[in-house]
Design an enzyme around this catalytic site. Structure first.
Site, mmCIF file in Angstrom:
data_model
loop_
_atom_site.group_PDB
_atom_site.id
_atom_site.type_symbol
_atom_site.label_atom_id
_atom_site.label_comp_id
_atom_site.label_asym_id
_atom_site.label_seq_id
_atom_site.Cartn_x
_atom_site.Cartn_y
_atom_site.Cartn_z
ATOM 1 C CG HIS A 365 -1.959 -0.994 1.261
ATOM 2 N ND1 HIS A 365 -3.234 -0.797 0.772
ATOM 3 C CD2 HIS A 365 -1.923 -2.261 1.712
ATOM 4 C CE1 HIS A 365 -3.946 -1.903 0.938
ATOM 5 N NE2 HIS A 365 -3.162 -2.807 1.502
ATOM 6 C CE LYS A 556 -6.438 14.050 0.424
ATOM 7 N NZ LYS A 556 -6.567 12.845 -0.390
ATOM 8 N NE ARG A 557 -3.584 10.004 10.161
ATOM 9 C CZ ARG A 557 -3.269 9.141 11.128
ATOM 10 N NH1 ARG A 557 -4.097 8.160 11.451
ATOM 11 N NH2 ARG A 557 -2.147 9.256 11.801
ATOM 12 C CE LYS A 562 -2.397 10.811 3.165
ATOM 13 N NZ LYS A 562 -3.104 9.930 2.204
ATOM 14 C CB THR A 664 -10.103 4.846 -0.840
ATOM 15 O OG1 THR A 664 -9.569 5.213 0.431
ATOM 16 C CG2 THR A 664 -9.421 3.594 -1.341
ATOM 17 C CE LYS A 668 -13.870 5.859 1.185
ATOM 18 N NZ LYS A 668 -12.977 5.925 2.364
HETATM 19 C C1 26Q Z 1 3.426 0.147 10.458
HETATM 20 C C2 26Q Z 1 4.303 -0.251 11.468
HETATM 21 C C3 26Q Z 1 4.222 0.330 12.728
HETATM 22 C C4 26Q Z 1 3.251 1.287 12.983
HETATM 23 C C5 26Q Z 1 2.371 1.681 11.983
HETATM 24 C C6 26Q Z 1 2.468 1.112 10.701
HETATM 25 C C7 26Q Z 1 1.540 1.547 9.639
HETATM 26 C C8 26Q Z 1 0.191 1.720 9.920
HETATM 27 C C9 26Q Z 1 -0.678 2.126 8.938
HETATM 28 C C10 26Q Z 1 1.986 1.762 8.352
HETATM 29 C C11 26Q Z 1 1.096 2.175 7.345
HETATM 30 C C12 26Q Z 1 -0.264 2.352 7.648
HETATM 31 C C13 26Q Z 1 -1.260 2.781 6.675
HETATM 32 C C14 26Q Z 1 -1.042 2.950 5.388
HETATM 33 C C15 26Q Z 1 -2.120 3.407 4.490
HETATM 34 O O1 26Q Z 1 -3.213 3.715 4.928
HETATM 35 N N1 26Q Z 1 -1.860 3.439 3.186
HETATM 36 C C16 26Q Z 1 -2.892 3.859 2.243
HETATM 37 O O2 26Q Z 1 -3.586 2.706 1.798
HETATM 38 C C17 26Q Z 1 -4.698 3.065 1.015
HETATM 39 C C18 26Q Z 1 -5.451 1.791 0.672
HETATM 40 O O3 26Q Z 1 -4.744 1.044 -0.254
HETATM 41 C C19 26Q Z 1 -4.277 3.839 -0.217
HETATM 42 O O4 26Q Z 1 -5.439 4.259 -0.884
HETATM 43 C C20 26Q Z 1 -3.423 5.040 0.158
HETATM 44 O O5 26Q Z 1 -2.906 5.649 -0.994
HETATM 45 C C21 26Q Z 1 -2.290 4.598 1.076
HETATM 46 O O6 26Q Z 1 -1.562 5.726 1.532
#
Ligand code: 26Q
Length: 821
Positions: A365, A556-557, A562, A664, A668
């Site tokens: 991702h 978004k985050r 971004k 995503t 929406k």
């Molecule tokens: C990993 C290790 C330790 C702590 C946290 C994490 C961690 C947690 C969440 C690493 C990444 C995430 C989230 C990533 C994320 O949300 N990516 C998004 O995924 C979406 C669905 O595929 C995409 O639409 C976005 O582009 C992408 O940024």
């Protein structure tokens, strides 16, 4: 014992029976009657009644699958952002009208009941919400599937804004009873940590290994029902809660060691205590690795038990089981399955590896190098000694194969290795994922291409057949039907309601875009949604906004890539133009932001402060404040999103090209009839292709141009020199115009932009401003704008998560839908 299955609906579908069920639930499980009941009592009784309507479907689904023994897909994800359950379950059990009738005329209106429903925020953002959309679609498609994850006691923090700054509050979603889960304390699974691996000779004289963990924790499963829409299937999500072993509870009686016994218990139960609030930047904390192994070990044990219970032999595991890894977070499942097969089921390495490689499939991702998870070898050895030995053996065999194919190519070996050398040795989880899976997919066309060309290039050269794309999608049930009932009504009145299970049918709206009467209805829907959102904005921020202005939305985050900062610079530019010329005839706009920043992400938090500070100045300006407003809605989450997407006119998707894997939110918005202003990044590209370039405002550098500019040496100052309005905006921020004259507050922002500007904010500024001017002009032509909005929705049926799940099912999983009879 003969098991009696209910042949009729035990819950009753008459208004009277439904009402009686609420009353009974109230009486027997809350000990209350209607006279004494609180809002929460009625909410609980109502929710239990609605849940009961799903249980029969759930039992039929489970029993049927046990009898048929089909191939199952298991979705492993550390995050699920489910959103509110009550409105969804009312819809999916078709009890909305019954419930409405039961509450009608009482002091407990449905809106109050829904406000009691707390959304489980067990995820950060896109990745967690995608997992929730996928579960919804899998059930709707009747696919035998189970989601596995962690039942965090505290989900994503609640965001408050104080004096313009983000303040994090704990998310106490379990403070009151959560009515949608079934706890199964009688079905716990033990998980080990630490200790050592022992080698011994088995009865046949073979050397075998056995792990002797030093510590044991129990996983307690909790089910949340996942109903399909318009079908009988009810799947479930199984979330694990960490519990101390009974042994700890006994030790508590040992008064001499009471305090440390309690401490050990707390240590165990801490595993599922809290969700890590980082998104796209991993935090290499030991507890996080413990979380990952904990839920993966419980899930694999559970999967294998279910498989064996159906009478299958372990050698056939890959015939019946496919496991999708949602990013690298569950990748420790690969060595864990190897351990189980070798140490516990006595398989040879080769046989075990063959099975493992046919069971796992991996979704990536990210595109950010720093977001690729790595764990120190030393930590792995201490926490999971047996797994570290297995990873080393996987790596040894893998690198031997690579050497055979590319003799003497030592650079390649070190690039590919599962272990990163140089400095502290680290396990590269993405490499482990690719080596141990039969499928690797990205989440949009561009993203999948970049994985092959760059991020995972060496692996693509080795195994091109493993790589594929599955463009993300979103569920139309939650993000159109539930979020936007007005639009859903209009769509169903126009083309029937088949679109809810077959979103391509939105195409049929296309011919209505030319119909002025239809456009007027479409606009009336949008305006009503904007009026509703204005009320939410007023309640949450105290700011009065004009529903006749354009709603320009970025939710978004918060992340530098971004580029919320780009929008901030645009807002300042507009403000300056208005102040310079109060007669300027600009299109009135309301700029709406929503974004959580990771609590440790200093720059992200400062950007939130900047947006609020700019809002403060702009909104209170006697001239500019009339034509523009800036609002920051605190605590953006799924629920808030449901009232924002339907009201948006313009969707901001402005990441630096090559950084947003998919996005995503972009889908929406488009499905709710917003036009997009965006870069050619992630799924924006595919949205533009489908809606047509003339119905999409695109701007900015392409990925190729980004790479070229960086290669040639990017100099942010050049862009400042070329754009006087940009220079002015930066000077204002730097000199304290938005910080009561304090030049230090936003200095770090100015410094990152001028020194490095990693995400090319300044390079894209001029193109963005120009594109926004075009948006202004376009919005003035109400009829054409509406036509474009309709075409956006009509042509985005592809972005249904049903389509995504069908593609995964056919092209990766080879699982078939199995409707419940
Ligand atoms: C990993 C290790 C330790 C702590 C946290 C994490 C961690 C947690 C969440 C690493 C990444 C995430 C989230 C990533 C994320 O949300 N990516 C998004 O995924 C979406 C669905 O595929 C995409 O639409 C976005 O582009 C992408 O940024």
């Amino acid at each position: 014992m003969e098991i009696q299955h209910p042949t009729t609906d035990r819950t009753g579908r008459t208004p009277e029976a439904f009402r009686q069920n609420i009353v009974n639930n109230l009486y027997y499980s809350r000990g209350a009657n209607v006279q004494s009941a609180s809002n929460y009592d009625i909410y609980m009784a109502l929710s239990r009644t609605v849940r009961n309507h799903l249980v029969e479907r759930f039992r039929r689904t489970v029993d049927m699958r046990y009898a048929v023994n089909p191939r199952f897909v298991y979705y492993l994800s550390a995050e699920y952002l489910l959103g509110r359950q009550l409105p969804q379950n009312l819809l999916y059990s078709d009890t909305g009208e019954l419930a409405g009738a039961a509450l009608d005329g009482s002091q407990f209106p449905m809106t109050t009941m829904i406000e009691q429903d707390v959304e489980p925020g067990l995820g950060n953002g896109g990745l967690g919400r995608l997992a929730a959309c996928f579960l919804d679609s899998l059930a709707t498609l009747d696919i035998p599937a189970i989601g596995y994850g962690i039942r965090y006691e505290y989900g994503i923090f609640r965001q408050e804004i104080r004096d313009g700054y983000q303040v994090e509050q704990p998310d106490e979603w379990l403070a009151l009873d959560f009515p949608w889960e079934f706890a199964q304390p009688d079905d716990m699974i033990p998980v080990g940590f630490g200790g050592h691996a022992e080698h011994y000779h088995d009865a046949h004289g073979h050397v075998r290994a056995r792990w002797h963990p030093a510590e044991q924790v129990m996983g307690e499963p909790h089910h949340i029902l996942v109903p399909g829409y318009g079908t009988t299937t009810v799947n479930f999500l199984r979330l694990w809660r960490a519990r101390a072993t009974a042994e700890f509870d006994f030790r508590l009686f040992d008064i001499g060691d009471y305090a440390s016994a309690v401490q050990a218990k707390v240590h165990s139960e801490n595993i599922s205590k809290v969700l890590y609030p980082n998104d796209n930047t991993p935090q290499g904390r030991e507890l996080r690795l413990r979380q990952q192994y904990f839920f993966v070990a419980c899930s694999l044990r559970d999967i294998i038990d279910r498989f064996l219970r159906c009478g299958n032999p372990i050698e056939d595991l890959a015939e019946k089981v496919v496991i999708q890894l949602n990013d690298t977070h569950p990748v420790v499942g690969i060595p864990e399955l190897m351990r189980l097969l070798i140490d516990e089921y006595d398989l040879e390495w080769h046989a075990a590896w063959e099975i493992t490689g046919r069971v796992f499939a991996y979704t990536c991702h990210t595109l950010m190098p720093e977001a690729l998870e790595k764990w120190p070898v030393s930590l792995f050895e201490r926490l999971l000694p047996r797994h570290m030995v297995i990873i080393n053996e996987i790596n040894r065999r893998f690198l031997a194969d690579v050497s055979a194919r590319y003799p003497n190519d030592y650079d390649r070996l070190s690039r590919l290795s599962l272990i990163e050398d140089g400095g502290e040795r680290q396990v590269r989880m993405a490499h482990l994922a690719v080596v141990g899976s039969f499928s690797v997919n990205g989440v949009a066309e561009l993203h999948s291409q970049l994985l092959k060309d760059r991020v995972l290039r060496d692996f693509y050269e080795l195994w091109p057949e493993r790589f594929n794309n599955k463009t993300n999608g979103v569920t139309p049930r939650r993000f159109i039907r539930l979020a936007n009932p007005r639009l859903s009504g209009l769509i169903s009145d126009t083309i029937g309601d088949g679109w809810l299970r077959d979103l391509d049918r939105l195409e049929q709206l296309e011919s209505h875009a030319a119909d002025a009467a239809f456009r007027a209805q479409w606009r009336a829907v949008k305006t009503a949604n904007k009026v509703d959102l204005a009320a939410v904005i007023l309640a949450r921020t105290g700011c009065v906004v004009d529903p006749n202005s354009m709603y320009d939305v970025m939710v978004k985050r918060l992340h530098e890539y971004k580029r919320q900062l780009l929008q901030a610079l645009h807002i300042i530019t507009r403000y300056n133009r208005l102040v310079a010329d109060p007669t300027l005839d600009l299109t009135p706009r309301t700029f709406i932001f929503g974004a959580k920043a990771a609590p440790g992400y200093y720059m992200a938090k400062l950007i939130i402060k900047l947006i609020n500070a700019v809002g403060e100045v702009v909104n209170n300006d006697p001239v500019a404040g009339k034509l523009m407003k800036v609002v920051f809605l605190p605590n953006f989450n799924v629920t808030l999103g449901e009232s924002i997407y339907p009201a948006a006119d313009l969707s901001e998707q402005i990441s630096m090209a090559g950084k947003e894997a998919s996005g995503t939110g972009n889908m929406k918005f488009a499905l709710n009839g917003a036009l997009t202003i965006g870069t050619l990044d992630g799924a924006n590209i595919e949205i533009r292709e489908r809606v047509g370039a003339e119905n999409f405002f695109h701007f900015g550098l392409t990925v190729e141009e980004v790479f070229a500019l960086k290669a040639q040496g990017y100099r942010p100052m050049d862009y400042v020199a070329a754009a006087p309005e940009l220079e002015k905006a930066l000077k204002q921020i730097a000199s304290g115009v938005f910080s009561d004259g304090d030049p230090t507050l936003f200095e770090p922002i100015i410094r990152t932009l001028l020194d490095r500007d990693e995400f090319l904010v300044l390079a894209d500024y001029a193109a963005y401003i120009e594109s926004q001017e075009e948006v202004d002009r376009a919005y003035r032509d109400e009829e054409t704008w509406t036509q474009r909005a309709i075409l956006n929705a009509a042509r985005c049926g592809f972005f249904s998560s049903d389509r995504a799940m069908r593609q995964y099912a056919e092209e990766i999983w080879r699982v078939k839908s199995l409707p419940v009879k």
